[in-house]
Design a protein around this motif. Structure first.
Motif, PDB file in Angstrom:
ATOM      1  N   GLU A  63       0.835  -1.207   0.000  1.00  0.00           N
ATOM      2  CA  GLU A  63       0.000   0.000   0.000  1.00  0.00           C
ATOM      3  C   GLU A  63       0.866   1.252   0.000  1.00  0.00           C
ATOM      4  O   GLU A  63       0.517   2.271  -0.609  1.00  0.00           O
ATOM      5  CB  GLU A  63      -0.903  -0.025   1.230  1.00  0.00           C
ATOM      6  CG  GLU A  63      -1.815   1.175   1.381  1.00  0.00           C
ATOM      7  CD  GLU A  63      -2.561   1.166   2.708  1.00  0.00           C
ATOM      8  OE1 GLU A  63      -3.679   1.704   2.746  1.00  0.00           O
ATOM      9  OE2 GLU A  63      -2.016   0.644   3.704  1.00  0.00           O
ATOM     10  N   ALA A  64       2.043   1.182   0.667  1.00  0.00           N
ATOM     11  CA  ALA A  64       2.924   2.343   0.791  1.00  0.00           C
ATOM     12  C   ALA A  64       3.864   2.514  -0.406  1.00  0.00           C
ATOM     13  O   ALA A  64       4.682   3.439  -0.403  1.00  0.00           O
ATOM     14  CB  ALA A  64       3.745   2.235   2.070  1.00  0.00           C
ATOM     15  N   GLY A  65       3.777   1.625  -1.404  1.00  0.00           N
ATOM     16  CA  GLY A  65       4.567   1.815  -2.613  1.00  0.00           C
ATOM     17  C   GLY A  65       5.573   0.741  -2.934  1.00  0.00           C
ATOM     18  O   GLY A  65       6.231   0.790  -3.976  1.00  0.00           O
ATOM     19  N   HIS A  66       5.741  -0.264  -2.079  1.00  0.00           N
ATOM     20  CA  HIS A  66       6.646  -1.375  -2.363  1.00  0.00           C
ATOM     21  C   HIS A  66       6.024  -2.300  -3.409  1.00  0.00           C
ATOM     22  O   HIS A  66       4.804  -2.462  -3.463  1.00  0.00           O
ATOM     23  CB  HIS A  66       6.912  -2.205  -1.102  1.00  0.00           C
ATOM     24  CG  HIS A  66       7.623  -1.461  -0.025  1.00  0.00           C
ATOM     25  ND1 HIS A  66       8.938  -1.678   0.294  1.00  0.00           N
ATOM     26  CD2 HIS A  66       7.192  -0.492   0.830  1.00  0.00           C
ATOM     27  CE1 HIS A  66       9.294  -0.888   1.301  1.00  0.00           C
ATOM     28  NE2 HIS A  66       8.246  -0.158   1.633  1.00  0.00           N
ATOM     29  N   THR A  67       6.851  -2.932  -4.213  1.00  0.00           N
ATOM     30  CA  THR A  67       6.365  -4.040  -5.026  1.00  0.00           C
ATOM     31  C   THR A  67       6.175  -5.245  -4.116  1.00  0.00           C
ATOM     32  O   THR A  67       6.763  -5.313  -3.028  1.00  0.00           O
ATOM     33  CB  THR A  67       7.356  -4.399  -6.136  1.00  0.00           C
ATOM     34  OG1 THR A  67       8.557  -4.926  -5.532  1.00  0.00           O
ATOM     35  CG2 THR A  67       7.701  -3.192  -6.997  1.00  0.00           C
ATOM     36  N   PRO A  68       5.353  -6.229  -4.533  1.00  0.00           N
ATOM     37  CA  PRO A  68       5.233  -7.436  -3.711  1.00  0.00           C
ATOM     38  C   PRO A  68       6.581  -8.109  -3.471  1.00  0.00           C
ATOM     39  O   PRO A  68       6.836  -8.625  -2.369  1.00  0.00           O
ATOM     40  CB  PRO A  68       4.299  -8.327  -4.536  1.00  0.00           C
ATOM     41  CG  PRO A  68       3.474  -7.369  -5.315  1.00  0.00           C
ATOM     42  CD  PRO A  68       4.409  -6.241  -5.661  1.00  0.00           C
ATOM     43  N   GLU A  69       7.447  -8.111  -4.471  1.00  0.00           N
ATOM     44  CA  GLU A  69       8.770  -8.720  -4.304  1.00  0.00           C
ATOM     45  C   GLU A  69       9.570  -7.991  -3.236  1.00  0.00           C
ATOM     46  O   GLU A  69      10.225  -8.614  -2.387  1.00  0.00           O
ATOM     47  CB  GLU A  69       9.531  -8.705  -5.639  1.00  0.00           C
ATOM     48  CG  GLU A  69       8.943  -9.603  -6.721  1.00  0.00           C
ATOM     49  CD  GLU A  69       7.819  -8.939  -7.496  1.00  0.00           C
ATOM     50  OE1 GLU A  69       7.311  -9.573  -8.453  1.00  0.00           O
ATOM     51  OE2 GLU A  69       7.434  -7.793  -7.165  1.00  0.00           O
ATOM     52  N   GLU A  70       9.529  -6.659  -3.257  1.00  0.00           N
ATOM     53  CA  GLU A  70      10.256  -5.875  -2.258  1.00  0.00           C
ATOM     54  C   GLU A  70       9.685  -6.098  -0.857  1.00  0.00           C
ATOM     55  O   GLU A  70      10.439  -6.223   0.115  1.00  0.00           O
ATOM     56  CB  GLU A  70      10.177  -4.389  -2.622  1.00  0.00           C
ATOM     57  CG  GLU A  70      10.976  -4.012  -3.855  1.00  0.00           C
ATOM     58  CD  GLU A  70      10.659  -2.610  -4.339  1.00  0.00           C
ATOM     59  OE1 GLU A  70      11.466  -2.060  -5.126  1.00  0.00           O
ATOM     60  OE2 GLU A  70       9.607  -2.051  -3.956  1.00  0.00           O
ATOM     61  N   ALA A  71       8.355  -6.144  -0.761  1.00  0.00           N
ATOM     62  CA  ALA A  71       7.723  -6.343   0.545  1.00  0.00           C
ATOM     63  C   ALA A  71       8.093  -7.702   1.129  1.00  0.00           C
ATOM     64  O   ALA A  71       8.387  -7.828   2.324  1.00  0.00           O
ATOM     65  CB  ALA A  71       6.203  -6.208   0.418  1.00  0.00           C
ATOM     66  N   GLU A  72       8.109  -8.738   0.291  1.00  0.00           N
ATOM     67  CA  GLU A  72       8.448 -10.070   0.786  1.00  0.00           C
ATOM     68  C   GLU A  72       9.943 -10.207   1.070  1.00  0.00           C
ATOM     69  O   GLU A  72      10.336 -10.967   1.965  1.00  0.00           O
ATOM     70  CB  GLU A  72       7.977 -11.129  -0.197  1.00  0.00           C
ATOM     71  CG  GLU A  72       6.453 -11.242  -0.256  1.00  0.00           C
ATOM     72  CD  GLU A  72       5.983 -12.468  -1.008  1.00  0.00           C
ATOM     73  OE1 GLU A  72       6.812 -13.100  -1.709  1.00  0.00           O
ATOM     74  OE2 GLU A  72       4.785 -12.802  -0.897  1.00  0.00           O
ATOM     75  N   GLN A  73      10.755  -9.481   0.324  1.00  0.00           N
ATOM     76  CA  GLN A  73      12.187  -9.482   0.634  1.00  0.00           C
ATOM     77  C   GLN A  73      12.415  -8.893   2.017  1.00  0.00           C
ATOM     78  O   GLN A  73      13.230  -9.399   2.791  1.00  0.00           O
ATOM     79  CB  GLN A  73      12.958  -8.681  -0.419  1.00  0.00           C
ATOM     80  CG  GLN A  73      14.465  -8.713  -0.215  1.00  0.00           C
ATOM     81  CD  GLN A  73      15.206  -7.950  -1.314  1.00  0.00           C
ATOM     82  OE1 GLN A  73      14.618  -7.218  -2.090  1.00  0.00           O
ATOM     83  NE2 GLN A  73      16.512  -8.132  -1.367  1.00  0.00           N
ATOM     84  N   TRP A  74      11.680  -7.822   2.339  1.00  0.00           N
ATOM     85  CA  TRP A  74      11.758  -7.273   3.691  1.00  0.00           C
ATOM     86  C   TRP A  74      11.272  -8.310   4.707  1.00  0.00           C
ATOM     87  O   TRP A  74      11.900  -8.525   5.745  1.00  0.00           O
ATOM     88  CB  TRP A  74      10.913  -6.002   3.808  1.00  0.00           C
ATOM     89  CG  TRP A  74      10.696  -5.608   5.235  1.00  0.00           C
ATOM     90  CD1 TRP A  74      11.532  -4.889   6.032  1.00  0.00           C
ATOM     91  CD2 TRP A  74       9.584  -5.978   6.059  1.00  0.00           C
ATOM     92  NE1 TRP A  74      11.014  -4.779   7.295  1.00  0.00           N
ATOM     93  CE2 TRP A  74       9.823  -5.441   7.347  1.00  0.00           C
ATOM     94  CE3 TRP A  74       8.413  -6.704   5.837  1.00  0.00           C
ATOM     95  CZ2 TRP A  74       8.918  -5.608   8.395  1.00  0.00           C
ATOM     96  CZ3 TRP A  74       7.521  -6.875   6.879  1.00  0.00           C
ATOM     97  CH2 TRP A  74       7.780  -6.332   8.142  1.00  0.00           C
ATOM     98  N   ALA A  75      10.156  -8.971   4.422  1.00  0.00           N
ATOM     99  CA  ALA A  75       9.589  -9.943   5.354  1.00  0.00           C
ATOM    100  C   ALA A  75      10.546 -11.099   5.626  1.00  0.00           C
ATOM    101  O   ALA A  75      10.533 -11.680   6.716  1.00  0.00           O
ATOM    102  CB  ALA A  75       8.263 -10.477   4.817  1.00  0.00           C
TER     103      ALA A  75
END
Length: 293
Positions: free
Chosen positions: A228-240
Motif C-alpha cells: 500500500e505504501a509503494g513497495h512491489t510485492p517482491e520488495e515487501a516479501e524481501q523485507w519480510a
C-alpha cells in the motif's frame, strides 16, 4: 467528526481532571481512530493520551478489550494504561504519553529494520499468548465465504485473472483458519500509525483487536501495508524475509491468509465502494497476483 475536549460531558471531564490535573489543551492525533474522542491532553500533571467512546458506540467493546490487554502486555511493547473511567455514559482510557512519530513504511525507509526487530520481539514476548477472553485468529476467520459471495453477487467486479482463480481463492479462504492458528498474541492491525518510533525504539499502540494466532501473521499484515505504501510485492516479501517467523511459515499458509484477508476487503469494497475498502483491496489483490502467478 469526533468530539473535541470541550464537547465531552462535564462529569466525564471532571473525572478525567481528577486523575490528571487541570487540562490546559488537547491535541488530536494525525491518524484515524475508532474512538469518539482521542487526544494528547496537556495537563498540570504532564502529557497523557486519552481515548474515549460513548458506551452506546458499537465499537465500545474494543476499548474494553484494550483496557484488559494492556494489563498483560509489557511496558516495553505498549504504553501503560494509567486509568479507566466510566462516567456520563462514556468509557475513557488514559495512557502514558508515547513520544516519537508514526513509522514510515515507504520504500527505503530507515524504519523498516526497526519494524522487523519489533515483530520478532513481539512474537518472542507474546508466545504463549497471555490469558485473555479473545477469539483466536482461527475463530475470527472460521466459516467465511467472501470469495464465494463475490463470485455470486459481484461477478461484474471480477477481472479475468480473478475469474480464472476463483476456485483457488475459495479453497484458500476455507483452509486459512486452520493455517493461521497459533499461540502467539497477534496485534492484527500493524499500520504505520500504530507503530511509534522514538530513536531506535518502536512501541505498538492501539491493542484493540488482538487475537492468538500464528507468529508470522502480523508480518503478513505489514506486507500488505508495505505494498500500500509503494513497495512491489517482491520488495515487501524481501523485507519480510528478515523476520525469522516469516521464514519458518509455509508458503501456502501465507497465501491462504492473504486470500481470506483480501477477500474480506474486496467484498466490502464491492458493497461499499470508496475508502477505506478500495484502498485495502487493491494492495491485497496486487499481493495475491504475485503469490498466485
Amino acid at each position: 467528526m469526533g468530539y473535541a475536549w470541550n464537547d465531552l460531558p462535564d462529569e466525564l471531564r471532571a473525572s478525567i481532571e481528577g486523575r490528571t490535573g487541570v487540562v490546559d489543551g488537547a491535541v488530536s492525533p494525525t491518524a484515524g481512530t475508532v474512538s469518539d474522542f482521542a487526544a494528547t491532553l496537556e495537563t498540570t500533571g504532564g502529557q497523557v493520551f486519552c481515548k474515549a467512546v460513548r458506551e452506546d458506540n458499537a465499537k465500545a467493546w474494543m476499548h474494553r478489550l484494550e483496557s484488559v490487554v494492556n494489563t498483560v502486555i509489557p511496558a516495553s511493547i505498549a504504553p501503560r494504561m494509567l486509568w479507566k473511567i466510566e462516567a456520563a455514559g462514556w468509557l475513557a482510557l488514559g495512557f502514558e504519553y508515547a513520544p516519537g512519530r508514526h513509522a514510515d513504511l515507504s520504500p527505503g525507509s530507515a524504519d523498516l529494520p526497526l519494524i522487523s526487530r519489533t515483530l520478532e520481539m513481539l512474537a518472542e514476548t507474546l508466545t504463549p499468548a497471555p490469558p485473555l477472553r479473545a477469539f483466536s485468529l482461527a475463530d475470527r476467520w472460521s466459516g467465511q465465504d467472501f470469495w464465494h459471495k463475490i463470485g455470486d453477487q459481484h461477478r461484474d467486479r471480477l477481472d479475468p485473472w480473478i475469474m480464472e482463480r476463483l476456485d483457488t481463492l475459495i479453497m484458500a479462504e476455507r483452509e486459512a483458519p486452520d493455517l493461521i492458528d497459533g499461540k502467539t498474541l497477534v496485534h492484527t492491525d500493524l499500520t504505520g500509525p500504530n507503530l511509534m518510533v522514538d530513536g531506535d525504539t518502536v512501541r505498538v499502540i492501539d491493542w484493540a483487536f488482538p487475537a492468538p494466532g500464528a507468529p508470522w501473521a502480523d508480518t503478513a499484515y505489514v506486507v500488505i501495508r508495505l505494498i500500500e505504501a509503494g513497495h512491489t510485492p517482491e520488495e515487501a516479501e524481501q523485507w519480510a524475509d528478515s523476520v525469522a517467523m516469516w521464514r519458518e511459515a509455509s508458503p501456502w499458509s501465507i497465501t491462504a491468509f492473504g486470500a481470506i484477508l483480501t477477500g474480506l476487503w474486496t467484498l466490502r469494497a464491492a458493497e461499499t465502494p470508496g475508502a477505506p475498502w478500495d484502498g485495502l483491496s487493491t494492495p491485497g489483490l496486487t499481493w495475491l497476483r504475485h503469490r498466485l502467478r
